[in-house]
Design a protein around this motif. Structure first.
Motif, PDB file in Angstrom:
ATOM      1  N   ASP A 119      11.416 -34.636 -29.017  1.00  0.00           N
ATOM      2  CA  ASP A 119      10.110 -35.306 -28.916  1.00  0.00           C
ATOM      3  C   ASP A 119       9.339 -35.170 -30.229  1.00  0.00           C
ATOM      4  O   ASP A 119       8.693 -36.118 -30.680  1.00  0.00           O
ATOM      5  N   ALA A 120       9.414 -33.995 -30.841  1.00  0.00           N
ATOM      6  CA  ALA A 120       8.716 -33.762 -32.111  1.00  0.00           C
ATOM      7  C   ALA A 120       9.305 -34.623 -33.231  1.00  0.00           C
ATOM      8  O   ALA A 120       8.565 -35.119 -34.085  1.00  0.00           O
ATOM      9  N   ARG A 121      10.623 -34.794 -33.235  1.00  0.00           N
ATOM     10  CA  ARG A 121      11.260 -35.670 -34.235  1.00  0.00           C
ATOM     11  C   ARG A 121      10.683 -37.075 -34.134  1.00  0.00           C
ATOM     12  O   ARG A 121      10.339 -37.698 -35.140  1.00  0.00           O
ATOM     13  N   THR A 122      10.572 -37.576 -32.917  1.00  0.00           N
ATOM     14  CA  THR A 122      10.042 -38.919 -32.692  1.00  0.00           C
ATOM     15  C   THR A 122       8.589 -38.998 -33.146  1.00  0.00           C
ATOM     16  O   THR A 122       8.197 -39.941 -33.849  1.00  0.00           O
ATOM     17  N   GLU A 123       7.790 -38.014 -32.756  1.00  0.00           N
ATOM     18  CA  GLU A 123       6.375 -38.040 -33.131  1.00  0.00           C
ATOM     19  C   GLU A 123       6.191 -37.876 -34.638  1.00  0.00           C
ATOM     20  O   GLU A 123       5.344 -38.549 -35.237  1.00  0.00           O
ATOM     21  N   ALA A 124       6.969 -36.998 -35.257  1.00  0.00           N
ATOM     22  CA  ALA A 124       6.867 -36.821 -36.706  1.00  0.00           C
ATOM     23  C   ALA A 124       7.264 -38.116 -37.417  1.00  0.00           C
ATOM     24  O   ALA A 124       6.642 -38.504 -38.408  1.00  0.00           O
ATOM     25  N   SER A 125       8.271 -38.788 -36.893  1.00  0.00           N
ATOM     26  CA  SER A 125       8.686 -40.061 -37.474  1.00  0.00           C
ATOM     27  C   SER A 125       7.573 -41.104 -37.334  1.00  0.00           C
ATOM     28  O   SER A 125       7.244 -41.803 -38.291  1.00  0.00           O
ATOM     29  N   ASP A 126       6.986 -41.182 -36.155  1.00  0.00           N
ATOM     30  CA  ASP A 126       5.895 -42.140 -35.925  1.00  0.00           C
ATOM     31  C   ASP A 126       4.709 -41.857 -36.851  1.00  0.00           C
ATOM     32  O   ASP A 126       4.150 -42.766 -37.453  1.00  0.00           O
ATOM     33  N   ARG A 127       4.327 -40.595 -36.951  1.00  0.00           N
ATOM     34  CA  ARG A 127       3.128 -40.239 -37.717  1.00  0.00           C
ATOM     35  C   ARG A 127       3.345 -40.326 -39.228  1.00  0.00           C
ATOM     36  O   ARG A 127       2.423 -40.611 -39.977  1.00  0.00           O
ATOM     37  N   SER A 128       4.571 -40.066 -39.665  1.00  0.00           N
ATOM     38  CA  SER A 128       4.851 -40.081 -41.104  1.00  0.00           C
ATOM     39  C   SER A 128       5.386 -41.426 -41.571  1.00  0.00           C
ATOM     40  O   SER A 128       5.429 -41.692 -42.755  1.00  0.00           O
ATOM     41  N   GLN A 129       5.835 -42.235 -40.628  1.00  0.00           N
ATOM     42  CA  GLN A 129       6.518 -43.488 -40.899  1.00  0.00           C
ATOM     43  C   GLN A 129       7.809 -43.266 -41.679  1.00  0.00           C
ATOM     44  O   GLN A 129       8.290 -44.153 -42.370  1.00  0.00           O
ATOM     45  N   LEU A 130       8.357 -42.042 -41.564  1.00  0.00           N
ATOM     46  CA  LEU A 130       9.690 -41.769 -42.099  1.00  0.00           C
ATOM     47  C   LEU A 130      10.696 -42.130 -41.017  1.00  0.00           C
ATOM     48  O   LEU A 130      10.420 -41.948 -39.827  1.00  0.00           O
ATOM     49  N   ALA A 131      11.858 -42.608 -41.416  1.00  0.00           N
ATOM     50  CA  ALA A 131      12.896 -42.933 -40.442  1.00  0.00           C
ATOM     51  C   ALA A 131      13.303 -41.663 -39.698  1.00  0.00           C
ATOM     52  O   ALA A 131      13.401 -40.589 -40.291  1.00  0.00           O
ATOM     53  N   ILE A 132      13.525 -41.782 -38.404  1.00  0.00           N
ATOM     54  CA  ILE A 132      13.817 -40.611 -37.577  1.00  0.00           C
ATOM     55  C   ILE A 132      15.070 -39.876 -38.058  1.00  0.00           C
ATOM     56  O   ILE A 132      15.169 -38.664 -37.934  1.00  0.00           O
ATOM     57  N   HIS A 133      16.033 -40.595 -38.665  1.00  0.00           N
ATOM     58  CA  HIS A 133      17.265 -39.933 -39.107  1.00  0.00           C
ATOM     59  C   HIS A 133      17.020 -38.968 -40.278  1.00  0.00           C
ATOM     60  O   HIS A 133      17.895 -38.175 -40.598  1.00  0.00           O
ATOM     61  N   ILE A 134      15.839 -39.019 -40.894  1.00  0.00           N
ATOM     62  CA  ILE A 134      15.480 -38.065 -41.960  1.00  0.00           C
ATOM     63  C   ILE A 134      15.433 -36.643 -41.387  1.00  0.00           C
ATOM     64  O   ILE A 134      15.761 -35.676 -42.057  1.00  0.00           O
ATOM     65  N   PHE A 135      15.025 -36.542 -40.133  1.00  0.00           N
ATOM     66  CA  PHE A 135      14.881 -35.245 -39.483  1.00  0.00           C
ATOM     67  C   PHE A 135      16.199 -34.860 -38.816  1.00  0.00           C
ATOM     68  O   PHE A 135      16.778 -35.657 -38.091  1.00  0.00           O
ATOM     69  N   PRO A 136      16.672 -33.631 -39.032  1.00  0.00           N
ATOM     70  CA  PRO A 136      17.962 -33.219 -38.465  1.00  0.00           C
ATOM     71  C   PRO A 136      17.991 -33.327 -36.940  1.00  0.00           C
ATOM     72  O   PRO A 136      16.965 -33.131 -36.285  1.00  0.00           O
ATOM     73  N   LEU A 137      19.183 -33.624 -36.413  1.00  0.00           N
ATOM     74  CA  LEU A 137      19.356 -33.702 -34.962  1.00  0.00           C
ATOM     75  C   LEU A 137      19.244 -32.322 -34.311  1.00  0.00           C
ATOM     76  O   LEU A 137      18.769 -32.197 -33.193  1.00  0.00           O
ATOM     77  N   ILE A 138      19.699 -31.307 -35.005  1.00  0.00           N
ATOM     78  CA  ILE A 138      19.682 -29.939 -34.485  1.00  0.00           C
ATOM     79  C   ILE A 138      18.367 -29.287 -34.888  1.00  0.00           C
ATOM     80  O   ILE A 138      17.917 -29.449 -36.019  1.00  0.00           O
ATOM     81  N   PRO A 139      17.713 -28.556 -33.974  1.00  0.00           N
ATOM     82  CA  PRO A 139      16.439 -27.916 -34.326  1.00  0.00           C
ATOM     83  C   PRO A 139      16.507 -27.149 -35.641  1.00  0.00           C
ATOM     84  O   PRO A 139      17.519 -26.523 -35.964  1.00  0.00           O
ATOM     85  N   ILE A 140      15.421 -27.195 -36.395  1.00  0.00           N
ATOM     86  CA  ILE A 140      15.386 -26.617 -37.740  1.00  0.00           C
ATOM     87  C   ILE A 140      15.263 -25.101 -37.740  1.00  0.00           C
ATOM     88  O   ILE A 140      15.286 -24.489 -38.798  1.00  0.00           O
ATOM     89  N   GLY A 141      15.143 -24.494 -36.583  1.00  0.00           N
ATOM     90  CA  GLY A 141      15.087 -23.041 -36.492  1.00  0.00           C
ATOM     91  C   GLY A 141      15.245 -22.604 -35.048  1.00  0.00           C
ATOM     92  O   GLY A 141      15.099 -23.407 -34.125  1.00  0.00           O
ATOM     93  N   SER A 142      15.542 -21.329 -34.870  1.00  0.00           N
ATOM     94  CA  SER A 142      15.635 -20.763 -33.526  1.00  0.00           C
ATOM     95  C   SER A 142      14.233 -20.512 -32.996  1.00  0.00           C
ATOM     96  O   SER A 142      13.250 -20.569 -33.753  1.00  0.00           O
ATOM     97  N   LEU A 143      14.121 -20.194 -31.724  1.00  0.00           N
ATOM     98  CA  LEU A 143      12.819 -19.878 -31.155  1.00  0.00           C
ATOM     99  C   LEU A 143      12.187 -18.700 -31.888  1.00  0.00           C
ATOM    100  O   LEU A 143      11.005 -18.733 -32.230  1.00  0.00           O
ATOM    101  N   GLU A 144      12.995 -17.675 -32.161  1.00  0.00           N
ATOM    102  CA  GLU A 144      12.474 -16.502 -32.882  1.00  0.00           C
ATOM    103  C   GLU A 144      11.955 -16.894 -34.259  1.00  0.00           C
ATOM    104  O   GLU A 144      10.901 -16.433 -34.682  1.00  0.00           O
ATOM    105  N   GLN A 145      12.687 -17.760 -34.957  1.00  0.00           N
ATOM    106  CA  GLN A 145      12.256 -18.185 -36.291  1.00  0.00           C
ATOM    107  C   GLN A 145      10.964 -18.990 -36.230  1.00  0.00           C
ATOM    108  O   GLN A 145      10.026 -18.699 -36.970  1.00  0.00           O
ATOM    109  N   ILE A 146      10.926 -19.983 -35.371  1.00  0.00           N
ATOM    110  CA  ILE A 146       9.752 -20.855 -35.389  1.00  0.00           C
ATOM    111  C   ILE A 146       8.491 -20.136 -34.924  1.00  0.00           C
ATOM    112  O   ILE A 146       7.385 -20.553 -35.268  1.00  0.00           O
ATOM    113  N   LEU A 147       8.650 -19.035 -34.169  1.00  0.00           N
ATOM    114  CA  LEU A 147       7.482 -18.260 -33.750  1.00  0.00           C
ATOM    115  C   LEU A 147       7.133 -17.144 -34.726  1.00  0.00           C
ATOM    116  O   LEU A 147       6.081 -16.526 -34.613  1.00  0.00           O
TER     117      LEU A 147
END
Length: 164
Positions: A119-147
């Protein structure tokens, strides 16, 4: 002229929620269990759980979205880096506060983790107008990392690509 009075089917819960809440709390404190409005009390408790889940889900999506923008939206990075980092810290703190208050939500976060990232990939793409494929399919970090308040994905702070 005959005036018909309709019987009131409206409960205290429907008429004055705050007064119903105070009354219910007082009845529970004074062990007046038989007069507690159980149907509405149960409904309120269920709603509280759903509300906490919605809050955590929304915060997780916003956190991912800002991490993605910080990492991949080079054109706006110079102008927005500080703002995005501030938002990331706020979302992290709010998620941690929710988990501290309700540690049983941690399995729920793991359950929704991948969907929130998508969902965040889609929203980031919409808000940035960057193509969604710019953002990796696999999350950019684990839960521990992102927190982790000190963790940020690798990104180029010095690259300020200009729009063509």
């Amino acid at each position: 002229m005959v005036i018909q009075i309709q019987p009131s089917t409206q409960t205290l819960y429907d008429q004055d929620y705050y007064f119903w809440l105070r009354t219910t709390i007082n009845k529970l404190r004074t062990s007046q269990f038989s007069s507690v409005d159980l149907d509405n009390l149960i409904e309120e408790l269920e709603d509280m759980g759903r509300s906490q889940k919605r809050t955590v889900k929304s915060l997780l999506i916003r956190l991912f979205e800002h991490l993605l923008k910080l990492t991949y939206w080079n054109v706006e990075q110079e102008r927005n880096e500080g703002y995005w980092k501030g938002e990331i810290r706020t979302f992290r703190r709010e998620i941690k506060d929710e988990l501290k208050d309700s540690s049983s939500l941690k399995p729920y976060i793991l359950e929704i983790f991948d969907q929130c990232y998508e969902d965040a990939r889609t929203e980031a793409s919409d808000r940035s107008q960057l193509a969604i494929h710019i953002f990796p399919l696999i999350p950019i970090g684990s839960l521990e990392q992102i927190l982790d308040e000190n963790w940020f994905p690798e990104y180029n702070h010095n690259h300020h690509a200009k729009a063509d």
